[in-house]
Design a protein around this motif. Structure first.
Motif, PDB file in Angstrom:
ATOM      1  N   THR A  92      -2.570   2.259 -53.985  1.00 54.97           N
ATOM      2  CA  THR A  92      -1.837   1.808 -55.160  1.00 54.97           C
ATOM      3  C   THR A  92      -0.383   1.612 -54.777  1.00 54.97           C
ATOM      4  OG1 THR A  92      -3.319   2.973 -56.697  1.00 54.97           O
ATOM      5  CG2 THR A  92      -1.160   2.341 -57.531  1.00 54.97           C
ATOM      6  N   LEU A  93       0.152   0.456 -55.100  1.00 52.05           N
ATOM      7  CA  LEU A  93       1.538   0.163 -54.765  1.00 52.05           C
ATOM      8  C   LEU A  93       2.497   0.961 -55.658  1.00 52.05           C
ATOM      9  CD1 LEU A  93       1.290  -3.723 -54.428  1.00 52.05           C
ATOM     10  CD2 LEU A  93       1.482  -2.066 -52.553  1.00 52.05           C
ATOM     11  N   THR A  94       3.632   1.313 -55.080  1.00 52.64           N
ATOM     12  CA  THR A  94       4.720   1.931 -55.830  1.00 52.64           C
ATOM     13  C   THR A  94       5.974   1.122 -55.567  1.00 52.64           C
ATOM     14  OG1 THR A  94       3.732   4.138 -55.647  1.00 52.64           O
ATOM     15  CG2 THR A  94       6.068   4.014 -56.212  1.00 52.64           C
ATOM     16  N   ASP A  95       6.441   0.447 -56.601  1.00 55.62           N
ATOM     17  CA  ASP A  95       7.597  -0.443 -56.468  1.00 55.62           C
ATOM     18  C   ASP A  95       7.370  -1.457 -55.332  1.00 55.62           C
ATOM     19  OD1 ASP A  95      10.032  -1.475 -57.251  1.00 55.62           O
ATOM     20  OD2 ASP A  95      11.198  -0.113 -55.989  1.00 55.62           O
ATOM     21  N   GLY A  96       6.140  -1.967 -55.253  1.00 56.56           N
ATOM     22  CA  GLY A  96       5.820  -3.019 -54.295  1.00 56.56           C
ATOM     23  C   GLY A  96       5.547  -2.549 -52.878  1.00 56.56           C
ATOM     24  N   ARG A  97       5.316  -1.256 -52.682  1.00 55.77           N
ATOM     25  CA  ARG A  97       5.162  -0.744 -51.314  1.00 55.77           C
ATOM     26  C   ARG A  97       4.160   0.404 -51.282  1.00 55.77           C
ATOM     27  NH1 ARG A  97       8.456  -0.323 -46.494  1.00 55.77           N
ATOM     28  NH2 ARG A  97       8.205   1.702 -45.464  1.00 55.77           N
TER      29      ARG A  97
END
Length: 221
Positions: A92-97
């Motif tokens: 799962t991405l977090t702020d695109g990362r």
């Protein structure tokens, strides 16, 4: 015999009979509401059935279109979808990362919104870059299905090593298509250079995105 008196009495009886019959008919008409005997009452209107539409969001109503901003914190890999160049397990991405086990996955700016899964709800197609411990930077495409306004990863495709994506467009027609412009090279050229700007059309056939056609133009950095 007094015939004139007899005819007068018969005439009076006839007038009285006609008057009585008229009164009875009027009473019947009044009691029936003026309807014609034997007439069928009008059929009640049949309620219209709801037509199938876009997937519903919680609480009812059509699902809103996904946005590119939602992808920055969206699920990227699950038990139904494995990324071609990704590690094992849920992502799962977090702020695109996302980072783990020496692998870094970054969401790229190009993004397209539209229906690519065959239902009326607008989905999202985005680009990612997967960086491993070596020099490889593997680019790929991901389709997120619109499930009640939530992006759910549904399909993916690999574009290869060091092939950055420039744009993604999801046209209204033909259905279930995404047009992707990215940089690449000929088969015999080294991975360190890009010499081709490729415009490719991908069709979503979950869980993959299949290239159906492409055109190439020369590219000079």
């Amino acid at each position: 015999m007094n015939t004139s008196g007899t005819w007068r009495r018969r005439g009076a009886w006839l007038v009285a009979a006609v008057a009585m019959a008229t009164a009875v008919t009027g009473c019947r008409d009044a009691g029936s509401g003026g309807e014609t005997p034997g007439a069928k009452p009008p059929r009640p209107a049949t309620p219209a059935k709801p037509s199938p539409g876009a997937p519903k969001k919680p609480g009812g109503g059509p699902a809103k279109a996904l946005t590119c901003g939602q992808l920055r914190n969206a699920e990227l890999q699950n038990s139904s979808l494995d990324l071609p160049d990704g590690p094992d397990g849920g992502i799962t991405l977090t702020d695109g990362r996302w980072e783990g086990d020496g692998v870094v996955i970054e969401l790229q700016p190009p993004c397209g919104i539209g229906d690519v899964t065959g239902d009326p709800a607008a989905d999202a197609v985005g680009a990612i870059k997967v960086t491993t411990g070596g020099t490889g930077k593997f680019y790929g495409l991901v389709t997120w299905r619109n499930e009640g306004g939530t992006p759910v990863p549904a399909a993916a495709a690999s574009l290869g090593d060091r092939t950055p994506v420039e744009s993604i467009n999801v046209p209204a027609t033909p259905a279930r298509r995404a047009t992707v412009v990215y940089l690449t090279r000929g088969d015999s050229e080294p991975a360190a250079v890009v010499t081709i700007r490729r415009t490719a059309v991908f069709r979503v056939t979950e869980p993959t995105m299949v290239e159906v056609s492409h055109t190439d133009a020369a590219y000079t950095p």
